[in-house]
Write a protein that holds these residues in place. Sequence first.
Motif, mmCIF file in Angstrom:
data_model
loop_
_atom_site.group_PDB
_atom_site.id
_atom_site.type_symbol
_atom_site.label_atom_id
_atom_site.label_comp_id
_atom_site.label_asym_id
_atom_site.label_seq_id
_atom_site.Cartn_x
_atom_site.Cartn_y
_atom_site.Cartn_z
ATOM 1 N N ARG A 61 0.798 -1.210 0.000
ATOM 2 C CA ARG A 61 0.000 0.000 0.000
ATOM 3 C C ARG A 61 0.842 1.278 0.000
ATOM 4 O O ARG A 61 1.539 1.575 0.986
ATOM 5 C CB ARG A 61 -0.923 -0.020 1.213
ATOM 6 C CG ARG A 61 -1.820 1.198 1.322
ATOM 7 C CD ARG A 61 -2.835 1.008 2.428
ATOM 8 N NE ARG A 61 -3.643 2.204 2.605
ATOM 9 C CZ ARG A 61 -4.653 2.538 1.814
ATOM 10 N NH1 ARG A 61 -4.974 1.782 0.793
ATOM 11 N NH2 ARG A 61 -5.346 3.640 2.048
ATOM 12 N N THR A 430 -6.762 -1.744 4.205
ATOM 13 C CA THR A 430 -5.756 -0.673 4.301
ATOM 14 C C THR A 430 -4.505 -1.076 5.080
ATOM 15 O O THR A 430 -3.587 -0.277 5.231
ATOM 16 C CB THR A 430 -6.341 0.586 4.971
ATOM 17 O OG1 THR A 430 -6.974 0.190 6.182
ATOM 18 C CG2 THR A 430 -7.327 1.293 4.070
ATOM 19 N N THR A 431 -4.453 -2.305 5.585
ATOM 20 C CA THR A 431 -3.203 -2.717 6.239
ATOM 21 C C THR A 431 -2.090 -2.915 5.225
ATOM 22 O O THR A 431 -0.922 -2.868 5.577
ATOM 23 C CB THR A 431 -3.346 -4.030 7.026
ATOM 24 O OG1 THR A 431 -3.620 -5.098 6.114
ATOM 25 C CG2 THR A 431 -4.448 -3.951 8.059
ATOM 26 N N SER A 432 -2.448 -3.164 3.959
ATOM 27 C CA SER A 432 -1.380 -3.371 2.980
ATOM 28 C C SER A 432 -1.802 -3.226 1.526
ATOM 29 O O SER A 432 -0.945 -3.208 0.662
ATOM 30 C CB SER A 432 -0.762 -4.760 3.164
ATOM 31 O OG SER A 432 -1.637 -5.747 2.698
#
Lengths: 610, 290
Positions: A61, A430-432
Amino acid sequence: MKTRKDANIQKHIPKPRRNPRWGKEEETNIFAERVKLFRTGKLSEDDFRRFRLQHGAYGSRLQMDYSMVRIKVPGGEILPVQLEKLASLSEAFSIGSAHVSTRQNIQLHWVQLEDVSEVMRGLVEVGLTSREACGNTIRNVMCSPLAGVCPDEQFDSTPYSKAIARFFLRNPMCQNLPRKFKINFACCEKHGLVRIADIGLVPMTKDGSQGFRIYLGGGLGAASFIGYLLEEFTSEEKLLPTCMAVVRLFDRNGNRENMARNRMRYLVNEMGWEKFQKMVLKERSIVMMTTAQSTESMFNLSAEEEDQYLPKENRYGTKLRMFSERNSSNTNAYDRWVHSNVIAQKQAGYYTVFVTLGAGDVTANQLRVLAGTIRELSMEGAARNTPQQNFAIRFVNGNDLPEFFNRLASVGLSNPGALTITSAVGCSGTTSCNLAITNSHRLAKEIQYKFLELGLDTDDMLFDSTIKISGCPNSCGQHEIATIGFFGGASRIGSVMAPTYTMLFGGSSGERGELGRVVMRVPAKRVIDTVLNIIEIYRKERGEGETLRQWIDQVLRGEAIGSIRDVEDIKRALAAVVQLPPVDQQPESYQDYGSDVRFTAKTAKGECAA
Amino acid sequence: MKLKRSLSMDSQKKETLSGRGSGLESEYHSTPDTVCDVNTLSVLIRKKNVRVVDVRKEEEYAKEHIPGAVSLPLARILEKESPTHCIELLQDIGVNEDLPVVTYDDTFGALAARVAWTFQYIGHQHSSILEVTFSQWKNMGFRTEKKSNSYKWQPHPLKINQSIYADLAYVEKVSSNKVLVDSRERLNFLSEHIPEAVNLPYTMLRADGRVLSKGDDIRRFLQNRGIHENSELVTYCGSVGTLSGLVYYGLKLAGLKNVRLYARSFKEWKALGKPKTEFKDANYWDLSAE
Ligand code: HEM
Ligand code: SF4
């Protein structure tokens, strides 16, 4: 206590495992070289990206210097020595945790690009690979984690899934497909993701011979489709030619222009099923007439048995452990765990234990303890990773269950609820993930935490319901096959943007799998309350013996019997709980989980198709 | 840009140090100023030609320790960060300029590394860390003892070795050849780090069963990152230079000549409000299963 010596059972216990050698040492060095070429500007970004994805490394991300390495677990079967290696690799090169995905991959996140080759080197040592885990290739071949032990299956499809995986891995015919391609094997009509795959296969016997029911053209995504049945019965001999024919057709006719519409399901739907079906059957006869024996010999159901032993693999063979005298400190916790995490196999006296993870995350230390436990307490000495982001450990002797539980408890892995609504699935969000709008991953964990606290795992009427969450419409969290599914988005509420989820009802997997239907939008911070509300309403409204899932199906059909009859009724009933107070009164309701700043939907180019 | 094997001189010494050289890991042997393997240490202990320093807490030492070891907890080194204080400690455990020192701990080598580095900094040439932790030493079946040891005071000159030390000014000084190495774990690094630093987590340099990987592996990690032999590396971590001390030794083991430890590390950097690089666009902490 006698040791069990049941010939019938012994027959089902596989031999000691050998190194499956999916990985190749030379690819490791080539990868390291390519990274250097890319870093010094001698390899273009596009070429490098294609190469990188082919080898299983996604960008992370908004930080392309880091990769998510997706490790394939063909057929979902993973060995203790492999789990231990993943533990070491996660500590050395990742974040100290690994992540079980929804397609039987195991992922290491935030690996520095320069270290990806080192991860690959470690994988090769234990026979694993990340090759063709991403990119426009045949992705990991899945197999139901219950294959081989499911009471309803006709035969074990595991060897077929692995043979198909091995046949296509590095095969020139599928190195540059129009788009990714997914193959899923089931064990029976109930268990398996066969209708949401490009090729889905259910093992069946007809007149004493083995074969499959094959579904084509299904798949999840921003637009999802349910696969079509090719023919009533496809015999074992036609398994490979059918798969080859489909892949060839897709390669030839698939859309290479429009990235958003180039999965095979679009081809099938544009062409019409009947036409596609005819083409597949015709192509298959061509394949059968023209395929050289040398090609066919690459499809080998017992390939792994010819391979060498794994290093360090230390199995205790068929030795049975005696009843554990150790008392579990909390008998209640144990009973609760057995109730929702353990199921009986078709082999009498043996059980499959599901290990509850939080949205698929597992620490290095947990992996090590798990590996040791599997070695000693699973008679087949292996684990399966499940699309519910858990591990299934099979062939556990009933007498060993307390010991099994104690070992899991020693590393915080003994949570109940693995097979219940509490075990929510969440993509990485949204962690990655570059495309993520919301923190679906954390939401799944929050739901699990809250629901276990409320003891929802103990309510048998909620047992067959599932919750699955994606951080955007792309469906990596498989929200469309959940009883209650969610996908992330951003909505303006009043004057501010807030993270929200679109809620779907009534999705399911298995041969009669259906896609969920959109119900309404729910702010991220209201998702938990909304689901709890739904459960409350259900408890008031349900018919005699009706499970949550059955009730939701009734509502979708507009045939529920209480005061809530259809979807419109339930939307009205939930109208209050999905309301947010003004932002100045409750600013945190407008923030996403895991964040204490104002929400903005930030995304970058996804690499799902590159 | 291949890193030259730079340990040839050391491997000669190895011959004489480890005697019969019945190494468990033939590729992995002691070098007097980096890592000492278990067999070499056993031989040195038998010949009484080494000072073994246990840097764990005193209570732990009292329970059990490596034969002949003296107790010198890291805390005592850190209580006064003055070279004269440290040289006195070294003299008090009977170490002169020629006696090799081997440190060990039970904290994956990080505390041992910080102490060994300190001895090198104040001018002791032959100071190395043990290749295993105390627990591993025991598990391998090597002897331990309970009796407390002390040794006669020995003279030791104070010769500050500035070439392995970095202070704030040094870290801040712009130099094209200097590479700042953040030794903390990945998630900490992503959260915040000194601008331009590269991340080489201590967890990456350790091996199964030993506190550090083989020099060849570490050398390859560096090559992958485009860091070459002539680079000057400055390691730091979150607090007092323990994790970065271990990484310091890892880099030495890989044959790098120019390595320094920023002993006051990120703790000082932050306290002084120096600029940081932070990455806030992803909720990566939520991936951790801790
Ligand atoms: C437009 C781009 C993408 C599309 C259409 C897409 C679609 C999908 C779909 C449908 C699945 C589901 C499972 C299934 O088929 O059973 C899946 C799995 C997955 N996707 Fe994506 N995806 C995209 C991009 C990404 C990106 C950028 C990431 C993060 C780097 C990602 C991470 C995952 C993960 C972690 C899984 C879990 C399953 C696996 O192991 O393959 N996806 N994807
Ligand atoms: S569903 Fe969306 S947010 Fe989740 S992993 Fe896929 S692309 Fe990323």
